[in-house]
Design an enzyme around this catalytic site. Structure first.
Site, PDB file in Angstrom:
ATOM      1  N   LYS A  35       0.822  -1.220   0.000  1.00  0.00           N
ATOM      2  CA  LYS A  35       0.000   0.000   0.000  1.00  0.00           C
ATOM      3  C   LYS A  35       0.854   1.267   0.000  1.00  0.00           C
ATOM      4  O   LYS A  35       2.037   1.247   0.323  1.00  0.00           O
ATOM      5  CB  LYS A  35      -0.965  -0.014   1.193  1.00  0.00           C
ATOM      6  CG  LYS A  35      -2.138  -0.966   0.967  1.00  0.00           C
ATOM      7  CD  LYS A  35      -3.195  -0.848   2.042  1.00  0.00           C
ATOM      8  CE  LYS A  35      -4.415  -1.706   1.698  1.00  0.00           C
ATOM      9  NZ  LYS A  35      -5.420  -1.709   2.769  1.00  0.00           N
ATOM     10  N   ARG A  53      -3.754 -10.068   5.244  1.00  0.00           N
ATOM     11  CA  ARG A  53      -4.308 -10.089   3.872  1.00  0.00           C
ATOM     12  C   ARG A  53      -3.218  -9.571   2.935  1.00  0.00           C
ATOM     13  O   ARG A  53      -2.810  -8.411   3.028  1.00  0.00           O
ATOM     14  CB  ARG A  53      -5.560  -9.219   3.805  1.00  0.00           C
ATOM     15  CG  ARG A  53      -6.243  -9.190   2.444  1.00  0.00           C
ATOM     16  CD  ARG A  53      -7.469  -8.284   2.467  1.00  0.00           C
ATOM     17  NE  ARG A  53      -8.131  -8.253   1.171  1.00  0.00           N
ATOM     18  CZ  ARG A  53      -7.805  -7.425   0.189  1.00  0.00           C
ATOM     19  NH1 ARG A  53      -6.818  -6.557   0.333  1.00  0.00           N
ATOM     20  NH2 ARG A  53      -8.469  -7.453  -0.961  1.00  0.00           N
TER      21      ARG A  53
END
Length: 275
Positions: free
Chosen positions: A221, A255
């Site tokens: 991210k 995740r």
């Protein structure tokens, strides 16, 4: 701490890894990569062989500023993929990344095991009643705003205390509906600045008091690659570092795009905990 997926009890006292399968054309990291059946099956086979307990399938891109698609389009993309994977891997535990109760209902019917809702029930008033009726594990994520506007100007007085309150209220609502298995996700990158994200990572263990499993999704991210002035493609090392910190601060599920490396983080943190 356990959750029940399709009659199988998953013990989260040892953290588990959830592999990401984006079937959207515009995901920030792997958009458009898994278009045909062979590519999808190969990627899922790889993630399962590397140790993924869950596969999270998403057909609606939730990256900042992503294009909105209809429920019909989301179903058209995702249901055939779930049917393909359940047919190919009968024991697979599929999590469906959706905020729509209609998609939740149809995908569970198609063989999925769990619902992963980026809006924590805020974008579909029927979601809580639907997952409670389906009796499937539900991941409630926090997001300020929507994918289209969440990064415009995120602001909080104290993000950790505000999110603890948010999850406390959501858990109370879901438990009143007799939904036993609720997982919380603070939503790194969803309506948060870089500073907000790092405060949440640093203070993740505050959420242990809610007595719910914690899922962490930081894989590749912008909170990692932007401060380091690299690309998502170059952010595997930073992802591993952040995943390790998350595990040490109480994460139960990671995740990730890269299952093998996440499993290594789990094993190293387990070894560290042994006395």
């Amino acid at each position: 701490m356990t959750i029940n997926c399709k009659g199988k009890l998953i013990d989260l006292s040892t953290p588990k890894v959830m592999g990401i399968l984006n079937i959207t054309p515009d995901s920030f990291y792997d958009g458009g990569k898994y278009k045909d059946e062979n590519a999808i099956v190969q990627q899922v086979e790889k993630m399962l062989s590397e140790g993924a307990t869950f596969i999270d399938v998403g057909a609606y891109s939730s990256r900042p500023g992503a294009a909105h698609i209809s429920e019909e389009e989301e179903l058209k993309r995702i249901v055939p993929v779930i049917e393909l994977l359940v047919n190919k891997f009968p024991d697979i535990l599929i999590s469906v990344d959706t905020f729509r109760s209609g998609v939740a209902r149809e995908t569970i019917k198609a063989g999925a095991a769990m619902i992963n809702d980026i809006s924590g029930g805020n974008m579909d008033e029927h979601m809580f009643a639907t997952v409670a009726a389906l009796k499937v594990p539900y991941i409630a994520m926090h997001m300020q705003g929507t994918p289209q506007n969440m990064q415009q100007d995120p602001s909080y007085t104290n993000i950790t205390t505000e999110l603890v309150k948010f999850f406390s209220e959501k858990l109370n609502q879901l438990h009143q509906l007799q939904l036993a298995d609720v997982i919380i996700d603070v939503g790194f990158g969803f309506g948060k600045t870089v500073e907000h994200n790092y405060q949440l990572l640093r203070e993740l263990d505050f959420f242990k008091n809610l007595d719910a499993p914690i899922l962490v999704g930081v894989s590749r991210k912008s909170m990692l690659y932007k401060p380091l002035e690299i690309t998502p493609q170059d952010a595997l090392n930073a992802t591993t570092a952040a995943n390790t910190i998350a595990l040490m601060n109480g994460a139960h599920i990671l995740r990730v795009h890269d299952v093998k490396e996440a499993m290594e983080s789990v094993k190293v943190v387990e070894l560290l905990a042994k006395k």
